[in-house]
Write a protein that holds these residues in place. Structure first.
Motif, mmCIF file in Angstrom:
data_model
loop_
_atom_site.group_PDB
_atom_site.id
_atom_site.type_symbol
_atom_site.label_atom_id
_atom_site.label_comp_id
_atom_site.label_asym_id
_atom_site.label_seq_id
_atom_site.Cartn_x
_atom_site.Cartn_y
_atom_site.Cartn_z
ATOM 1 N N PRO A 23 39.693 -29.969 -12.821
ATOM 2 C CA PRO A 23 39.051 -28.896 -12.196
ATOM 3 C C PRO A 23 37.662 -28.811 -12.335
ATOM 4 O O PRO A 23 36.975 -27.790 -12.815
ATOM 5 N N VAL A 24 36.894 -29.758 -12.049
ATOM 6 C CA VAL A 24 35.311 -29.861 -11.913
ATOM 7 C C VAL A 24 35.040 -30.387 -10.652
ATOM 8 O O VAL A 24 35.721 -31.576 -10.286
ATOM 9 N N ASN A 25 33.757 -30.116 -10.149
ATOM 10 C CA ASN A 25 33.348 -30.858 -8.647
ATOM 11 C C ASN A 25 33.088 -32.242 -8.995
ATOM 12 O O ASN A 25 32.543 -32.581 -10.025
ATOM 13 N N ILE A 26 33.189 -33.007 -7.758
ATOM 14 C CA ILE A 26 32.948 -34.480 -8.067
ATOM 15 C C ILE A 26 31.575 -34.765 -8.378
ATOM 16 O O ILE A 26 31.061 -35.598 -8.913
ATOM 17 N N TYR A 27 30.456 -33.941 -7.810
ATOM 18 C CA TYR A 27 28.920 -33.938 -8.286
ATOM 19 C C TYR A 27 29.023 -34.078 -9.794
ATOM 20 O O TYR A 27 28.185 -34.659 -10.235
ATOM 21 N N ASP A 28 29.405 -32.989 -10.253
ATOM 22 C CA ASP A 28 29.321 -32.729 -11.838
ATOM 23 C C ASP A 28 29.856 -33.561 -12.619
ATOM 24 O O ASP A 28 29.658 -34.090 -13.763
ATOM 25 N N LEU A 29 30.933 -34.158 -12.057
ATOM 26 C CA LEU A 29 31.899 -35.289 -12.859
ATOM 27 C C LEU A 29 30.940 -36.588 -12.740
ATOM 28 O O LEU A 29 31.512 -37.474 -13.717
ATOM 29 N N GLY A 30 29.810 -36.724 -11.993
ATOM 30 C CA GLY A 30 29.047 -37.886 -11.849
ATOM 31 C C GLY A 30 29.836 -38.966 -10.941
ATOM 32 O O GLY A 30 29.229 -40.108 -11.196
ATOM 33 N N LEU A 31 30.623 -38.498 -9.785
ATOM 34 C CA LEU A 31 31.057 -39.530 -9.180
ATOM 35 C C LEU A 31 30.264 -39.773 -7.924
ATOM 36 O O LEU A 31 30.424 -40.749 -7.136
ATOM 37 N N ILE A 32 29.219 -39.233 -7.680
ATOM 38 C CA ILE A 32 28.214 -39.425 -6.693
ATOM 39 C C ILE A 32 27.150 -40.348 -7.174
ATOM 40 O O ILE A 32 26.043 -39.633 -8.093
ATOM 41 N N TYR A 33 26.915 -41.512 -6.594
ATOM 42 C CA TYR A 33 25.867 -42.446 -7.282
ATOM 43 C C TYR A 33 24.704 -42.289 -6.173
ATOM 44 O O TYR A 33 23.519 -42.745 -6.999
ATOM 45 N N GLY A 34 24.829 -41.782 -5.147
ATOM 46 C CA GLY A 34 23.485 -41.845 -4.216
ATOM 47 C C GLY A 34 23.830 -40.811 -3.146
ATOM 48 O O GLY A 34 24.831 -40.863 -2.413
ATOM 49 N N VAL A 35 22.869 -40.348 -2.403
ATOM 50 C CA VAL A 35 22.643 -39.662 -1.381
ATOM 51 C C VAL A 35 21.393 -40.028 -0.596
ATOM 52 O O VAL A 35 20.537 -39.677 -1.002
ATOM 53 N N ASP A 36 21.646 -40.725 0.559
ATOM 54 C CA ASP A 36 20.605 -41.310 1.217
ATOM 55 C C ASP A 36 20.706 -40.453 2.758
ATOM 56 O O ASP A 36 21.655 -40.409 3.369
ATOM 57 N N VAL A 37 19.313 -40.183 2.857
ATOM 58 C CA VAL A 37 19.441 -39.346 4.332
ATOM 59 C C VAL A 37 18.306 -40.159 5.320
ATOM 60 O O VAL A 37 17.098 -40.504 4.581
ATOM 61 N N ASP A 38 18.600 -40.924 6.368
ATOM 62 C CA ASP A 38 17.294 -41.462 7.135
ATOM 63 C C ASP A 38 16.766 -40.453 7.933
ATOM 64 O O ASP A 38 17.044 -39.419 7.947
ATOM 65 N N ASP A 39 15.867 -41.229 8.777
ATOM 66 C CA ASP A 39 14.890 -40.096 9.528
ATOM 67 C C ASP A 39 15.573 -39.295 10.631
ATOM 68 O O ASP A 39 15.091 -38.779 11.093
ATOM 69 N N ASP A 40 16.818 -39.944 10.919
ATOM 70 C CA ASP A 40 17.548 -39.275 11.911
ATOM 71 C C ASP A 40 18.584 -38.154 11.507
ATOM 72 O O ASP A 40 19.597 -37.909 12.529
ATOM 73 N N SER A 41 18.580 -38.024 10.341
ATOM 74 C CA SER A 41 19.430 -37.250 9.521
ATOM 75 C C SER A 41 20.967 -37.804 9.465
ATOM 76 O O SER A 41 21.799 -37.011 9.417
#
Length: 103
Positions: A23-41
Motif C-alpha cells: 500500500p505504498v507508491n513505487i516512488y516512495d518505495l524506492g523502486l525508481i532509480y532514475g528519471v531522464d528527460v531528453d531535449d525532445d521530451s
C-alpha cells in the motif's frame, strides 16, 4: 514547461502508481532509480521491483509507461527494468517505512 518542471510532474505521476501487493507508491518505495528527460521530451524511467520474480512486473511497468505518456508534454516514455542494485527496504522514503511499520 521546462525540464525541471516536467521531471517534477513525472515524479507526481509516479507517486500515483502502486505495487498492488504493497500500500505504498513505487516512488516512495524506492523502486525508481532514475528519471531522464531528453531535449525532445522523451522520458526514460529506470526502475526495479521489490523482488525479481514479481508476477505483476509487466502490469507495473506498463502502468508507469502509460501514466508518464499521459502527461501532455511527454513525447514518449520508455521504462527500463533493472535488478542491479538490488532493492532493499533502506531505499524507501521515511514516510514509506513508517506506513509499513519499519520505523
Amino acid at each position: 514547461m521546462d525540464r525541471l518542471e516536467l521531471e517534477e510532474r513525472i515524479v507526481e505521476v509516479l507517486r500515483t502508481v502502486f505495487d498492488p501487493e504493497i500500500p505504498v507508491n513505487i516512488y516512495d518505495l524506492g523502486l525508481i532509480y532514475g528519471v531522464d528527460v531528453d531535449d525532445d521530451s522523451n522520458v526514460t524511467i529506470t526502475m526495479t521491483l521489490t523482488a525479481p520474480g514479481c508476477s505483476l512486473a509487466d502490469f507495473i511497468v506498463e502502468d508507469v509507461r502509460q501514466r508518464v505518456e499521459g502527461i501532455a508534454e511527454v513525447k514518449s516514455a520508455v521504462v527500463n527494468l533493472v535488478f542491479e542494485p538490488e532493492w532493499n527496504k533502506d531505499m524507501m522514503s521515511e514516510e514509506a517505512r513508517l506506513e509499513l511499520g519499519f520505523e
